[in-house]
Design a protein around this motif. Structure first.
Motif: not given
Lengths: 126, 269
Positions: B254-262, B264-269
């Motif tokens: 669960r934690a990894l899913t959240k970190l990865r989502a965060g 991905t957001d950081a690199t695409t914005h």
């Protein structure tokens, strides 16, 4: 004697679950203890997710799982638009290296291969 | 034969323990909320009543959640009871605490277990798997393999794999919908692992990782740090935190899913 399974799918995050499921099944077949099985499941998830990010949308991702004795080798292969292997100074790479015994990345003609190597942590007759 | 009421457990104490309990409760009640001594008093009260939590948890042991996890949530109930107990009302503490502990355990089932509809066959498989895993882990001194679990449960290896998949499927849906309780843990788990952990220095782009880690619930952050930066195995972490390895695995995913989502957001914005 090697037992091998190949899985190929389009570079779409909806397919990550397929890779996880096969990773768990192959870990079971390699007789990994449950915590190591869960680690492999996460590692494959991470490796596939990493390559999907850099792959063209229509690309195919290929995962090959091979069991030889007490070892499980997994390769995840995908075309990349970056022309480079994934950076190794990232959290994602740290996660991968912590979850399996070794990880290497190679690139040839804009196709990246991540190789994960897993060694069973318990004696065969335990 | 009727089962002894759980509140009765504490009456098996000798006089010195009962005296100590009264002393602690009285001094806890007298301390202002910001008194630094409160933590030690609370810890001692919690520790001395842990058998009560174990007793309550055992009543629910056959319902598909591991005993460790039930003791963990029951302990949260115990802490709440210590905080809310009113010495002036003349109640025994254990009489007051028991419904709070049971309430917390029941809430755990209501919120987390089977929040989504899991087919009966899988519920039964998971219940059996949880018990077999607990037992085999104790016997073998390590996590069991799928083959060992299948043999112990008298089922096919594919059934065990189905149960593992279902466990993840239900955990992602139901755990995300209920976040409270996670940060409400026993203070005894320690607070040493924070985002200033020196092990994080090795990761080059820690600047983007740090806020994401900080946003995780305490226990998830601790598990991520122990697993990835201190190279502890899932089983070792489970032992350290007093929860099951399967629970560690769920929280880690669960934690990894959240970190990865965060990220991905950081690199695409």
């Amino acid at each position: 004697m090697a037992d091998s399974v190949t899985l190929s799918f389009r570079a779409d995050t909806r397919n990550v679950g397929l890779a996880r499921t096969v990773a768990a099944a192959m870990s079971a077949r390699a007789d990994l203890p449950l915590d190591q099985l869960e680690d492999v499941r996460l590692a494959v998830d991470e490796a596939v997710a990493q390559l999907i990010v850099d792959a063209p949308k229509t690309a195919q991702i290929t995962c090959v799982f091979t069991i030889v004795d007490a070892e499980l080798d997994i390769t995840v292969t995908a075309p990349t638009v970056t022309g480079a292997t994934p950076a190794t100074d990232t959290f994602s790479w740290t996660v991968l290296t912590a979850l399996v015994d070794s990880v290497t990345a190679a690139i040839e003609s804009d196709v990246v291969t991540l190789s994960l190597h897993v060694v069973r942590q318990i004696p065969v007759d335990a | 034969m009727t089962a002894a009421p759980s509140a009765r457990r504490s009456t098996r104490w000798g006089e010195p323990q009962r005296v100590r309990e009264r002393e602690l409760l009285a001094s806890f009640a007298a301390m202002p909320a910001d008194d630094p001594r409160r933590k030690a008093v609370r810890d001692e009260l919690v520790t001395m009543h842990l058998p009560l939590v174990q007793h309550c948890a055992r009543r629910y042991r056959d319902r598909g959640e591991s005993l460790d996890d039930l003791v963990q949530v029951g302990t949260i109930g115990l802490i709440k009871a210590v905080d809310r107990f009113d010495t002036g009302r003349g109640l025994e503490f254990s009489t007051f605490a028991t419904p709070t502990i049971l309430g917390e355990i029941k809430r755990h089932f209501r919120d987390r277990a089977w929040a989504i509809k899991v087919p009966r066959r899988l519920q039964e498989l998971q219940s059996a798997m949880t018990q077999a895993t607990d037992r085999l882990t104790r016997e073998l001194g390590r996590a069991p393999t799928v083959r060992e679990l299948a043999a112990a449960m008298g089922v096919d290896e594919n059934d065990v794999l189905d149960a593992i998949e279902a466990r993840h499927a239900y955990a992602t849906d139901s755990l995300d919908s209920s976040r409270d309780g996670d940060d409400d843990r026993p203070a005894a788990l320690g607070d040493s692992l924070g985002v200033d952990d020196p092990a994080l220095e090795a990761v080059e782009y820690r600047e983007s990782l740090r806020p994401l880690l900080a946003a995780l619930p305490d226990r998830e952050r601790r598990i991520v740090l122990l697993r990835f930066f201190h190279n502890k195995s899932q089983s070792q972490i489970a032992e350290d935190l007093g929860i099951s390895q399967m629970h560690v695995s769920r929280l880690l995913a669960r934690a990894l899913t959240k970190l990865r989502a965060g990220m991905t957001d950081a690199t695409t914005h």
